[in-house]
Design an enzyme around this catalytic site. Structure first.
Site, PDB file in Angstrom:
ATOM      1  N   LYS A   1       7.776   1.723 -10.105  1.00 23.94           N
ATOM      2  CA  LYS A   1       7.111   0.969  -9.376  1.00 23.94           C
ATOM      3  C   LYS A   1       7.863   0.293  -8.175  1.00 23.94           C
ATOM      4  O   LYS A   1       9.382   0.656  -7.867  1.00 23.94           O
ATOM      5  CB  LYS A   1       6.091  -0.186  -9.686  1.00 23.94           C
ATOM      6  CG  LYS A   1       4.808   0.419 -10.183  1.00 23.94           C
ATOM      7  CD  LYS A   1       3.516   0.923  -9.796  1.00 23.94           C
ATOM      8  CE  LYS A   1       2.224   1.017 -10.609  1.00 23.94           C
ATOM      9  NZ  LYS A   1       1.360   1.561  -9.180  1.00 23.94           N
ATOM     10  N   GLU A   2       7.311  -1.083  -7.709  1.00 25.11           N
ATOM     11  CA  GLU A   2       8.750  -1.043  -6.138  1.00 25.11           C
ATOM     12  C   GLU A   2      10.152  -1.329  -7.416  1.00 25.11           C
ATOM     13  O   GLU A   2      11.247  -1.607  -6.922  1.00 25.11           O
ATOM     14  CB  GLU A   2       8.213  -2.720  -5.625  1.00 25.11           C
ATOM     15  CG  GLU A   2       6.972  -2.026  -4.808  1.00 25.11           C
ATOM     16  CD  GLU A   2       6.065  -1.591  -5.348  1.00 25.11           C
ATOM     17  OE1 GLU A   2       5.047  -1.710  -4.810  1.00 25.11           O
ATOM     18  OE2 GLU A   2       4.932  -1.299  -6.381  1.00 25.11           O
TER      19      GLU A   2
ATOM     20  N   SER B   1      -5.005   5.150 -14.885  1.00 27.67           N
ATOM     21  CA  SER B   1      -5.042   4.995 -13.639  1.00 27.67           C
ATOM     22  C   SER B   1      -6.357   5.200 -12.631  1.00 27.67           C
ATOM     23  O   SER B   1      -6.345   5.100 -11.473  1.00 27.67           O
ATOM     24  CB  SER B   1      -3.577   4.335 -12.365  1.00 27.67           C
ATOM     25  OG  SER B   1      -2.906   3.842 -12.641  1.00 27.67           O
TER      26      SER B   1
ATOM     27  N   LYS C   1       5.144  -7.597   1.474  1.00 31.00           N
ATOM     28  CA  LYS C   1       5.071  -6.410   1.135  1.00 31.00           C
ATOM     29  C   LYS C   1       2.635  -6.615   1.255  1.00 31.00           C
ATOM     30  O   LYS C   1       2.585  -5.586   2.035  1.00 31.00           O
ATOM     31  CB  LYS C   1       5.124  -6.392   0.226  1.00 31.00           C
ATOM     32  CG  LYS C   1       5.380  -4.749  -0.478  1.00 31.00           C
ATOM     33  CD  LYS C   1       5.775  -3.963  -1.342  1.00 31.00           C
ATOM     34  CE  LYS C   1       4.884  -2.703  -1.817  1.00 31.00           C
ATOM     35  NZ  LYS C   1       6.132  -2.373  -1.136  1.00 31.00           N
TER      36      LYS C   1
ATOM     37  N   ASP D   1      -0.939  -3.218 -12.471  1.00 28.63           N
ATOM     38  CA  ASP D   1      -1.027  -3.501 -11.323  1.00 28.63           C
ATOM     39  C   ASP D   1      -1.203  -5.467 -11.599  1.00 28.63           C
ATOM     40  O   ASP D   1      -0.763  -6.267 -10.952  1.00 28.63           O
ATOM     41  CB  ASP D   1      -1.787  -3.623  -9.811  1.00 28.63           C
ATOM     42  CG  ASP D   1      -0.825  -2.538  -8.732  1.00 28.63           C
ATOM     43  OD1 ASP D   1       0.124  -2.127  -9.491  1.00 28.63           O
ATOM     44  OD2 ASP D   1      -1.494  -2.175  -7.903  1.00 28.63           O
TER      45      ASP D   1
ATOM     46  N   ASP E   1       3.164  -2.790   4.712  1.00 23.67           N
ATOM     47  CA  ASP E   1       2.965  -1.739   4.080  1.00 23.67           C
ATOM     48  C   ASP E   1       1.681  -1.196   4.707  1.00 23.67           C
ATOM     49  O   ASP E   1       2.091  -0.238   5.604  1.00 23.67           O
ATOM     50  CB  ASP E   1       2.270  -1.724   2.666  1.00 23.67           C
ATOM     51  CG  ASP E   1       3.717  -1.893   1.648  1.00 23.67           C
ATOM     52  OD1 ASP E   1       4.458  -2.144   1.895  1.00 23.67           O
ATOM     53  OD2 ASP E   1       2.830  -1.335   0.135  1.00 23.67           O
TER      54      ASP E   1
ATOM     55  N   SER F   1       1.900   9.101 -11.529  1.00 23.97           N
ATOM     56  CA  SER F   1       0.656   8.269 -10.162  1.00 23.97           C
ATOM     57  C   SER F   1      -0.375   8.633  -9.908  1.00 23.97           C
ATOM     58  O   SER F   1      -0.123   9.767  -9.227  1.00 23.97           O
ATOM     59  CB  SER F   1       2.531   7.424  -9.765  1.00 23.97           C
ATOM     60  OG  SER F   1       1.261   6.734  -8.356  1.00 23.97           O
ATOM     61  N   SER F   2      -1.265   7.832 -10.144  1.00 27.11           N
ATOM     62  CA  SER F   2      -3.054   8.101  -9.997  1.00 27.11           C
ATOM     63  C   SER F   2      -2.261   8.826  -7.822  1.00 27.11           C
ATOM     64  O   SER F   2      -3.739   9.364  -7.542  1.00 27.11           O
ATOM     65  CB  SER F   2      -3.718   7.162  -9.686  1.00 27.11           C
ATOM     66  OG  SER F   2      -3.362   6.334  -9.191  1.00 27.11           O
TER      67      SER F   2
ATOM     68  N   GLY G   1       5.214   2.807  -1.340  1.00 25.12           N
ATOM     69  CA  GLY G   1       5.226   3.893  -2.352  1.00 25.12           C
ATOM     70  C   GLY G   1       3.431   4.710  -2.159  1.00 25.12           C
ATOM     71  O   GLY G   1       3.580   6.008  -2.322  1.00 25.12           O
TER      72      GLY G   1
ATOM     73  N   LYS H   1      -5.315  -4.643  -0.080  1.00 21.97           N
ATOM     74  CA  LYS H   1      -4.128  -3.140   0.447  1.00 21.97           C
ATOM     75  C   LYS H   1      -4.516  -1.475   0.106  1.00 21.97           C
ATOM     76  O   LYS H   1      -4.696  -0.807   1.128  1.00 21.97           O
ATOM     77  CB  LYS H   1      -3.077  -3.594  -0.024  1.00 21.97           C
ATOM     78  CG  LYS H   1      -1.788  -3.342   0.491  1.00 21.97           C
ATOM     79  CD  LYS H   1      -0.045  -3.689  -0.638  1.00 21.97           C
ATOM     80  CE  LYS H   1       0.444  -3.027  -1.251  1.00 21.97           C
ATOM     81  NZ  LYS H   1       0.430  -2.333  -0.994  1.00 21.97           N
ATOM     82  N   SER H   2      -5.160  -1.945  -0.987  1.00 19.90           N
ATOM     83  CA  SER H   2      -5.411  -0.827  -1.481  1.00 19.90           C
ATOM     84  C   SER H   2      -6.192   0.237  -0.614  1.00 19.90           C
ATOM     85  O   SER H   2      -5.746   1.806  -0.203  1.00 19.90           O
ATOM     86  CB  SER H   2      -5.868  -0.410  -2.737  1.00 19.90           C
ATOM     87  OG  SER H   2      -4.199  -0.434  -3.675  1.00 19.90           O
TER      88      SER H   2
ATOM     89  N   ASN I   1       9.186   0.282   1.420  1.00 17.91           N
ATOM     90  CA  ASN I   1       9.146   0.319   0.457  1.00 17.91           C
ATOM     91  C   ASN I   1       7.902   0.597  -0.302  1.00 17.91           C
ATOM     92  O   ASN I   1       7.519   0.778  -1.121  1.00 17.91           O
ATOM     93  CB  ASN I   1       9.493  -0.652  -1.005  1.00 17.91           C
ATOM     94  CG  ASN I   1       9.945  -0.040  -2.149  1.00 17.91           C
ATOM     95  OD1 ASN I   1       9.952   0.656  -2.480  1.00 17.91           O
ATOM     96  ND2 ASN I   1      10.352  -1.170  -2.778  1.00 17.91           N
TER      97      ASN I   1
ATOM     98  N   HIS J   1       7.399  -7.578  -4.732  1.00 18.32           N
ATOM     99  CA  HIS J   1       5.899  -8.793  -4.370  1.00 18.32           C
ATOM    100  C   HIS J   1       5.559  -9.704  -5.514  1.00 18.32           C
ATOM    101  O   HIS J   1       4.790 -10.328  -5.554  1.00 18.32           O
ATOM    102  CB  HIS J   1       5.078  -8.357  -3.324  1.00 18.32           C
ATOM    103  CG  HIS J   1       4.388  -7.474  -3.509  1.00 18.32           C
ATOM    104  ND1 HIS J   1       2.776  -6.919  -3.590  1.00 18.32           N
ATOM    105  CD2 HIS J   1       4.845  -6.078  -4.329  1.00 18.32           C
ATOM    106  CE1 HIS J   1       3.093  -5.628  -3.555  1.00 18.32           C
ATOM    107  NE2 HIS J   1       3.315  -4.870  -4.260  1.00 18.32           N
ATOM    108  N   ARG J   2       4.963  -8.878  -6.381  1.00 16.99           N
ATOM    109  CA  ARG J   2       4.498  -9.219  -7.700  1.00 16.99           C
ATOM    110  C   ARG J   2       4.899 -10.077  -8.653  1.00 16.99           C
ATOM    111  O   ARG J   2       4.762 -10.888  -9.385  1.00 16.99           O
ATOM    112  CB  ARG J   2       3.936  -8.322  -8.062  1.00 16.99           C
ATOM    113  CG  ARG J   2       2.186  -6.947  -7.426  1.00 16.99           C
ATOM    114  CD  ARG J   2       1.628  -5.747  -8.333  1.00 16.99           C
ATOM    115  NE  ARG J   2       0.517  -5.352  -7.779  1.00 16.99           N
ATOM    116  CZ  ARG J   2       0.112  -5.348  -6.120  1.00 16.99           C
ATOM    117  NH1 ARG J   2      -0.500  -7.111  -6.643  1.00 16.99           N
ATOM    118  NH2 ARG J   2      -0.954  -4.727  -5.965  1.00 16.99           N
TER     119      ARG J   2
END
Length: 424
Positions: free
Chosen positions: A339-340, A196, A410, A312, A50, A168-169, A93, A23-24, A91, A384-385
């Site tokens: 986070k979420e 991060s 997500k 994560d 996402d 946040s990075s 981010g 995803k990233s 959501n 999701h995590r």
């Protein structure tokens, strides 16, 4: 709301899987492709909530994206078109922060950016203030420093930007991604330790693939003015997603799992998961040319981990700590609270429901492993995590039910299908 009960995996021995793309990496490739002058190909993109939201957002500002079999063809558009549309990012981010920076380069009237209630609670102020210093016209429509926002046409300039390293990075990555498009490039000074950093390295690595170099000296990133080049970029498997499946032999206390398309030498910070589970007693075998095999027999050992570069992995490691012998100390990731959901509080709360002794820390948790779990319905907090990590624990302990199991869309819409594969 739906509730899904996870059945214990009683006879697991081994399985080989091929997992979805990162995803990233998919989201970063979308931004670079959108800024490139020409047509880029994103091969093997992750298809998830996402990534689809970000893709649709880019189309709304004039980026032409064609979908072919396993390929997205992205025709870059610079400057982006501010067309007066309201753009929804759920959501997401990461996508929201990247898109805010990208839209600040736009010409036209304006765009409005909004999302789910939780996205409106996630801080955006460091990014918004940095973009305003670069002459972006951003108006916060409800609360200063938060979505929803309106971005109007502006003429961005080059300025030196300072940001604290403990935020946040994604703010840093968002600014770096638009850096080469500014008249004299961009310099970002980092105050204190950069958390991060692996995610920032992921950004600069993709930018390099698209022809843009980023220099880093001690506490400063520097991007010179330049152009993104159209590129064919193949997205590798998601190391964060892989962690749930690589944890299975340790959670069950037995078995072997192969991830066929895993790149253990990836720039994704979460490949460090292999180091962590090796310390807990797992046997790791790197396969050629791609892939990894994890095998385990016994009870994993509690360890102490600094998660400043791999936040994560916190939910997965909490689950491993719950089944480990002794205490597992997870620290170094205060940004997990934004986070979420507040992932620290969420994991602590849900583990306690199961009878696990957990101490909540400002930047993590201390988990005391147990063999006696209670049955419980797990609140996923639409994260999701949280859902995926507790699903893995449910493979060991009967009576674990996951509330709102659909939230996995997500990042991994087919997660539950993959879980079914484990039963043969």
């Amino acid at each position: 709301m739906n509730i899904k009960e996870v059945k214990p995996l009683k006879y697991f021995e081994k399985i080989s899987l091929k997992l979805p793309a990162s995803k990233s990496l998919t989201q970063r490739a979308l931004i670079c492709s959108a800024l490139a002058q020409g047509v880029s190909q994103i091969i093997n993109p992750l298809i998830s909530e996402d990534t689809l939201l970000l893709k649709d957002a880019l189309k709304a500002i004039g980026v032409n994206i064609k979908e072919k079999e396993n390929i997205w063809e992205v025709e870059g558009r610079f400057p982006p078109l501010l067309s007066g549309k309201k753009i929804y990012l759920g959501n997401n981010g990461t996508g929201a922060r990247f898109f805010i920076a990208l839209a600040s380069l736009g010409k036209g009237s304006y765009v409005e950016i909004y999302g789910k209630p939780r996205l409106h609670e996630r801080p955006m102020d460091p990014l918004i203030e940095s973009l305003r210093k670069l002459s972006s016209h951003i108006e916060c429509l409800e609360k200063e420093g938060f979505l929803p926002i309106r971005i109007k046409e502006g003429k961005l300039v080059s300025q030196k930007i300072s940001l604290p390293g403990n935020i946040s990075s994604q703010f840093i990555s968002a600014l770096l991604l638009i850096g080469p498009c500014l008249p004299n490039g961009l310099e970002i000074f980092i105050e204190g330790q950069l958390l991060s950093k692996a995610y920032v390295d992921l950004t600069t690595n993709i930018m390099k693939t698209y022809g843009v170099e980023v220099e880093f000296f001690e506490n400063k990133f520097k991007v010179s003015p330049s152009f993104y080049k159209p590129t064919s970029y193949e997205v590798e498997a998601d190391a964060s997603t892989a962690s749930y499946f690589l944890a299975i032999p340790l959670v069950l206390g037995r078995g072997e799992i192969i991830i066929e398309n895993y790149n253990p030498f990836s720039k994704q910070g979460d490949v460090k998961f292999l180091e962590y589970i090796k310390k807990m007693g797992a046997k790791i075998e790197i396969l050629n040319p791609l892939g990894v095999k994890v095998s385990f027999e016994g009870i994993p050992q509690g360890i102490e981990i600094d998660l400043s570069d791999t936040p994560d992995l916190f939910p997965t490691l909490c689950i491993l700590g719950a089944v480990a012998e002794g205490k597992t100390v997870l620290k170094g990731a205060p940004h997990l609270r934004y986070k979420e959901t507040d992932r620290i509080k969420a994991m602590v709360t849900e583990l306690r429901k199961l009878g696990v002794k957990v101490e909540e820390l400002p930047d993590g948790a201390i988990i005391e492993g147990t063999k006696e779990f209670k049955s419980a319905i797990i609140n996923t907090y639409d994260d999701h995590r949280i859902a995926m990590s507790f699903a893995i624990l449910g493979l060991k302990k009967e009576g674990i039910k996951i509330e709102n199991p659909e939230c996995v869309v997500k990042s991994f819409p087919e997660f539950w299908k993959y879980i079914e594969k484990l039963y043969g």
